[in-house]
Design an enzyme around this catalytic site. Structure first.
Site, PDB file in Angstrom:
ATOM      1  N   ARG A 275      10.007   6.505 -12.263  1.00  0.00           N
ATOM      2  CA  ARG A 275       9.533   5.353 -11.492  1.00  0.00           C
ATOM      3  C   ARG A 275       9.840   5.497  -9.999  1.00  0.00           C
ATOM      4  O   ARG A 275       9.138   4.925  -9.162  1.00  0.00           O
ATOM      5  CB  ARG A 275      10.177   4.078 -12.048  1.00  0.00           C
ATOM      6  CG  ARG A 275       9.577   2.756 -11.528  1.00  0.00           C
ATOM      7  CD  ARG A 275      10.153   1.600 -12.310  1.00  0.00           C
ATOM      8  NE  ARG A 275       9.623   0.305 -11.906  1.00  0.00           N
ATOM      9  CZ  ARG A 275      10.365  -0.696 -11.455  1.00  0.00           C
ATOM     10  NH1 ARG A 275      11.684  -0.545 -11.338  1.00  0.00           N
ATOM     11  NH2 ARG A 275       9.820  -1.853 -11.138  1.00  0.00           N
TER      12      ARG A 275
ATOM     13  N   PHE B 154       2.340 -12.187 -12.949  1.00  0.00           N
ATOM     14  CA  PHE B 154       1.634 -11.140 -12.211  1.00  0.00           C
ATOM     15  C   PHE B 154       0.956 -11.748 -10.993  1.00  0.00           C
ATOM     16  O   PHE B 154       0.715 -12.960 -10.934  1.00  0.00           O
ATOM     17  CB  PHE B 154       0.557 -10.479 -13.099  1.00  0.00           C
ATOM     18  CG  PHE B 154       1.087  -9.436 -14.042  1.00  0.00           C
ATOM     19  CD1 PHE B 154       1.086  -8.100 -13.698  1.00  0.00           C
ATOM     20  CD2 PHE B 154       1.597  -9.810 -15.283  1.00  0.00           C
ATOM     21  CE1 PHE B 154       1.570  -7.140 -14.578  1.00  0.00           C
ATOM     22  CE2 PHE B 154       2.085  -8.860 -16.164  1.00  0.00           C
ATOM     23  CZ  PHE B 154       2.071  -7.517 -15.812  1.00  0.00           C
TER      24      PHE B 154
ATOM     25  N   ILE C 248       5.291  -3.509  -8.067  1.00  0.00           N
ATOM     26  CA  ILE C 248       5.331  -2.600  -9.209  1.00  0.00           C
ATOM     27  C   ILE C 248       6.048  -3.363 -10.306  1.00  0.00           C
ATOM     28  O   ILE C 248       7.140  -3.900 -10.100  1.00  0.00           O
ATOM     29  CB  ILE C 248       6.046  -1.274  -8.846  1.00  0.00           C
ATOM     30  CG1 ILE C 248       6.061  -0.319 -10.046  1.00  0.00           C
ATOM     31  CG2 ILE C 248       7.439  -1.492  -8.312  1.00  0.00           C
ATOM     32  CD1 ILE C 248       6.597   1.077  -9.712  1.00  0.00           C
ATOM     33  N   SER C 249       5.419  -3.487 -11.472  1.00  0.00           N
ATOM     34  CA  SER C 249       5.967  -4.307 -12.549  1.00  0.00           C
ATOM     35  C   SER C 249       7.279  -3.736 -13.065  1.00  0.00           C
ATOM     36  O   SER C 249       7.556  -2.539 -12.945  1.00  0.00           O
ATOM     37  CB  SER C 249       4.968  -4.401 -13.703  1.00  0.00           C
ATOM     38  OG  SER C 249       3.796  -5.058 -13.306  1.00  0.00           O
ATOM     39  N   GLN C 250       8.088  -4.627 -13.660  1.00  0.00           N
ATOM     40  CA  GLN C 250       9.339  -4.154 -14.236  1.00  0.00           C
ATOM     41  C   GLN C 250       9.040  -3.265 -15.433  1.00  0.00           C
ATOM     42  O   GLN C 250       8.071  -3.484 -16.174  1.00  0.00           O
ATOM     43  CB  GLN C 250      10.230  -5.322 -14.632  1.00  0.00           C
ATOM     44  CG  GLN C 250       9.727  -6.211 -15.724  1.00  0.00           C
ATOM     45  CD  GLN C 250      10.517  -7.503 -15.781  1.00  0.00           C
ATOM     46  OE1 GLN C 250      10.282  -8.440 -15.021  1.00  0.00           O
ATOM     47  NE2 GLN C 250      11.473  -7.550 -16.693  1.00  0.00           N
TER      48      GLN C 250
END
Length: 213
Positions: free
Chosen positions: A34, A203, A60-62
């Site tokens: 990541r 989101f 950036i999503s978890q």
């Protein structure tokens, strides 16, 4: 064991503790660093299970959300996947390690170009990035086996549902942009569309049109 090894083990343990048990998903997550998709002061926080800011006002999503959405999608090695909202490219990179081909659409040209460069560096040749309005999907490449939407819509977008192959699955956050949304899994069956709620998420909203950059 090195500090990096311990960090990876803790990372996978965290994913498992959040309900991610599919071995193909865990392997893809483990193989996708990541930190490559972050820059500056945030790179060292890559393995924390939290969303982080990226350019153009996006995030950036978890990792646990990326993994859970990927698991719900049930991606097979022969599947063609459409992703709406490339962002940093992290989610598409995970999908690329599991699918035959990934098409990903980003409305911000700056993000799209940066993601392309990362995919080249990672030798992920089965990912194709488009700059465009993701709410319309990619009719020319349809139908798709799987569709993943990484921005929240008020309802599952009709144009995207129309591009889902029979037997296909779409995972999409649904809800108002200023409230907690619900992750929805839509399956196209011979009888029609089946909807399953997977849990609360948050989101950025799905926005029509192109970004200003």
């Amino acid at each position: 064991m090195t500090g990096a090894d311990e960090r990876i083990l803790q990372f996978i343990y965290t994913l498992r503790s959040k309900g991610v048990t599919d071995p193909r998903v865990l392997t893809a997550m483990e193989r996708t660093d990541r930190s490559v998709f972050l820059r500056g002061t945030f790179a060292h926080r890559a393995y924390e299970d939290m969303p982080l800011p990226i350019p153009c006002g996006q995030t950036i999503s978890q990792p646990s959300v990326v993994a859970a959405m990927t698991q719900a999608l049930k991606v097979g090695p022969r599947d063609t996947v459409l992703e709406i909202g490339t962002g940093s490219g992290y989610q598409a990179a995970v999908l690329a390690r599991m699918a035959r081909r990934v098409y990903t659409v980003e409305r911000h040209r700056h993000l799209a170009e940066a993601a392309k460069a990362r995919f080249r560096d990672l030798d992920l040749s089965n990912v194709t990035v488009f700059v465009g309005d993701g709410s319309h999907g990619l009719p020319a490449q349809a139908p798709f086996d799987r569709i993943l939407v990484t921005a929240a819509a008020e309802d599952p977008p009709g144009p995207l549902l129309a591009q889902l192959r029979e037997g296909g699955i779409m995972v999409v956050p649904v809800g108002q942009s200023d409230a907690v949304q619900t992750l929805i899994k839509v399956t196209r069956t011979p009888e029609g569309l089946e909807y399953d709620e997977l849990g609360p998420v948050r989101f950025v909203p799905l926005v029509e049109g192109l970004g200003e950059d």
